[in-house]
Design a protein around this motif. Structure first.
Motif, PDB file in Angstrom:
ATOM      1  N   ASN B   7       0.797  -1.231   0.000  1.00  0.00           N
ATOM      2  CA  ASN B   7       0.000   0.000   0.000  1.00  0.00           C
ATOM      3  C   ASN B   7       0.828   1.279   0.000  1.00  0.00           C
ATOM      4  O   ASN B   7       0.504   2.245   0.694  1.00  0.00           O
ATOM      5  CB  ASN B   7      -0.984   0.014   1.180  1.00  0.00           C
ATOM      6  N   GLY B  10      -1.282   4.459  -0.938  1.00  0.00           N
ATOM      7  CA  GLY B  10      -2.150   4.968   0.123  1.00  0.00           C
ATOM      8  C   GLY B  10      -1.344   5.611   1.246  1.00  0.00           C
ATOM      9  O   GLY B  10      -1.754   6.635   1.810  1.00  0.00           O
ATOM     10  N   ARG B  11      -0.180   5.019   1.583  1.00  0.00           N
ATOM     11  CA  ARG B  11       0.646   5.598   2.652  1.00  0.00           C
ATOM     12  C   ARG B  11       1.185   6.961   2.225  1.00  0.00           C
ATOM     13  O   ARG B  11       1.274   7.892   3.046  1.00  0.00           O
ATOM     14  CB  ARG B  11       1.798   4.647   2.982  1.00  0.00           C
TER      15      ARG B  11
END
Lengths: 191, 191
Positions: B7, B10-11
């Motif tokens: 991810n 998203g991070r």
């Protein structure tokens, strides 16, 4: 050359359109625009911030006319009717410049930077129209929706109109687009 | 650190939103965003062109979902109904990110450059929706008018929704805005 130049603004706009069409927008300099217009760079910068703004100089006048026309619409007019009346009122501003509008549009469509500037101009007009509707006592979101819908009609009608022969009537094209919007919207689902 | 980062996208988005909120958008660098996310700058640039695009990374997915939903709308649906169904279909994408959407909106509203980028994103979505409507056999200008009107509804409903408490339902707000658009449009003058 004196400080006062008759119609300097219009001459600069015409010179810029000519040069953008002949040499391309990127290749044209402010110095060349001023020279073509028979004016100085100093005069150019008294009227426009840069070579991009020569293409968008009419935005303020358009906003003033539109908001004044919204304010002047009959009290019985609904929000979208008031916006339609305002667009109708500014039609002649463009009608007498059909050929110039066509050349301007071709230059704008060819450059992402100018298309973006045009979007900003339209968004600014929509915001101004929404404000003028609120002044008439229209609530939100009706004011913003009517303003955005009206600007969508203007944008689409304008694009049609510049692509048509010189005799085409922008007001008629806008009225047809309003009728089409109404037809399209009548089928929208309820809440 | 390995090439595969769970991810990472998203991070990076979350780290960017945090930093833009804490220090301001201008003051934040890509290096800081990567560090906050526990990733390298190299990883950042595998996902985003620059720090502005971190805020607009969802545009492609949104466009794909919207056009797919227009294509999947029942054959009996009119053009604005198909657009309304598509917006309804993407509601949950935002609903689960209400807080993040609110933070993102605050940053965008505070910067002219980001507001302009948002306008471009909305114009791109409108163009994609118009194309999806034409694929369904909708003619012009109905396709462009329905697309632009739908995006106007989305824009106005989205602005309302981000300003409301976390429980507000974006789909409901959009349906109310469509109903309002219909009410506003019903009074429009004919050709």
């Amino acid at each position: 050359m004196g400080r006062w130049e008759p119609n300097a603004r219009g001459r600069l706009e015409e010179a810029a359109l000519e040069l953008y069409g002949e040499r391309g927008y990127e290749q044209t300099t402010v110095a060349e625009i001023a020279r073509r217009a028979g004016l100085t760079e100093r005069t150019f910068f008294r009227h426009f911030a840069d070579k991009r703004e020569v293409l968008f100089g009419g935005g303020t006048l358009l906003e003033e006319r539109l908001t004044a026309a919204v304010a002047a619409a009959p009290g019985s007019a609904g929000p979208l009717e008031a916006v339609a009346a305002a667009l109708d009122a500014v039609g002649p501003l463009f009608q007498e410049r059909h050929e110039r509008s066509r050349r301007r549009q071709a230059i704008i469509l060819a450059h992402a930077e100018l298309r973006e500037r045009e979007l900003i101009k339209l968004a600014t007009l929509a915001r101004a129209l929404a404000g003028a509707l609120r002044e008439r006592g229209v609530g939100e979101p009706a004011a913003s929706l009517a303003a955005e819908a009206g600007i969508a009609v203007f944008k689409i009608a304008f694009e049609r109109w510049v692509g048509e022969p010189g005799e085409a009537d922008l007001r008629q094209v806008m009225r047809e687009a309003f009728a089409e919007l109404r037809a399209v919207t009548a089928g929208a689902p309820g809440p």
